[in-house]
Design an enzyme around this catalytic site. Structure first.
Site, PDB file in Angstrom:
ATOM      1  N   GLU A 175       1.978   9.015  -8.693  1.00 40.80           N
ATOM      2  CA  GLU A 175       1.611   9.352  -7.329  1.00 40.80           C
ATOM      3  C   GLU A 175       2.323  10.651  -6.937  1.00 40.80           C
ATOM      4  O   GLU A 175       3.484  10.860  -7.248  1.00 40.80           O
ATOM      5  CB  GLU A 175       2.026   8.230  -6.373  1.00 40.80           C
TER       6      GLU A 175
ATOM      7  N   LYS B 186      -5.944   6.706  -0.866  1.00 36.19           N
ATOM      8  CA  LYS B 186      -5.067   5.583  -0.557  1.00 36.19           C
ATOM      9  C   LYS B 186      -5.538   4.861   0.705  1.00 36.19           C
ATOM     10  O   LYS B 186      -5.652   5.461   1.772  1.00 36.19           O
ATOM     11  CB  LYS B 186      -3.635   6.096  -0.384  1.00 36.19           C
TER      12      LYS B 186
ATOM     13  N   CYS C 201      -0.101   3.036  -5.047  1.00 33.77           N
ATOM     14  CA  CYS C 201       1.186   2.567  -4.543  1.00 33.77           C
ATOM     15  C   CYS C 201       1.085   1.365  -3.603  1.00 33.77           C
ATOM     16  O   CYS C 201       0.867   0.243  -4.038  1.00 33.77           O
ATOM     17  CB  CYS C 201       1.932   3.730  -3.900  1.00 33.77           C
TER      18      CYS C 201
END
Length: 274
Positions: A42, A112, A153
């Protein structure tokens, strides 16, 4: 293809975009000699900091970072999941991951979905939503070895997302991530084992190395977990490339031995993709 050789590039990210890209190129070049599929962390081109997301942001078309990764995928005839970068679009900024095929073409992108807005008392506070916009789409990609799902994440903490991707055919779930020194030791391995075990798939997390000079300290520990919930490979905190061969036939075997997905009570509950 049932067996797949993964390379997890746990690179040290610094406050210099060009140097980060050079490091990614170097690690990809080394990894391509042994792997079929390479994964970056990331924010691999950018320090994990809201002000740096703004400074380092790039548009998808013509951006230096993505152009370099595209060339590498084509030159090495290899899949590359380009962790994530700050992606600019109009007046918005996203945390976006890109999957390149062997011809260097972008075949999937994931923005995300769950932004990292947390406040662990006396330990860490971070609010991505101050500068980032959340994505709203589930991300799956067809490859020559099967379908994969992509999150980033904090997305790994939401089991509904993983289940929807698996219900739609994903055999491997990839989550480039950057857990910190508070959440990492507590939850990183547990979450990757859990998502793999819950869904009887492979689950892969790739993080930046720990850079103690940075304002945000990544936990590292890039990881591969299998459909039985076991850890197949895990890095430490330093910069390194982790190689791991996985066998997709293991998914069918585990699901026959322990038929979790078949035994669900769909008459009582169901996860629905909207």
């Amino acid at each position: 293809m049932t067996k797949l050789k993964l390379a997890l590039c746990q690179m040290n990210v610094i406050d210099n975009k060009l140097e980060n890209i050079k490091k990614a190129i170097s690690m990809i070049s080394d990894a391509s000699k042994k792997a079929d599929f390479i994964v970056l962390p990331e924010m691999f081109n950018c320090p994990y900091s809201n002000d740096k997301f703004i400074e380092y942001g790039e548009e998808e078309d013509g951006g230096h970072t993505l152009n370099e990764i595209s060339k590498l995928a084509c030159e090495n005839n290899i899949y590359i999941l380009a962790g994530s970068i700050p992606e600019k679009e109009d007046d918005k900024l996203f945390n976006t991951s890109y999957l390149f095929d062997k011809c260097g073409k972008i075949i999937a992108k994931h923005r995300k979905m769950h932004l990292f807005d947390i406040d662990v008392k006396d330990k860490i506070t971070f609010k991505e939503s101050d500068v980032l916009t959340a994505g709203n789409e589930f991300t799956l990609a067809d490859t020559e070895f099967g379908k994969i799902g992509i999150g980033i994440c904090y997305d790994v903490r939401f089991p509904e997302l993983a289940r929807i991707m698996v219900e739609n055919g994903a055999l491997i779930l990839f989550y480039p991530g950057a857990f910190n020194m508070t959440t990492g030791p507590a939850h990183w391995q547990l979450l990757f084992r859990s998502r793999a075990l819950d869904n009887q798939v492979y689950c892969v997390g790739v993080a930046p190395a720990l850079n103690e000079a940075a304002s945000y300290h990544s936990y590292g520990h890039s990881i591969v977990t299998n459909p039985w919930g076991e850890v197949l490979a895990e890095a430490g905190q330093k910069e390194e490339i982790i190689f791991c061969e996985i066998d997709l036939d293991e998914i069918k075997k585990v699901r026959e031995e322990l038929p979790l997905l078949k035994n669900k009570r769909k008459d009582l509950y169901e996860v629905i993709e909207k």
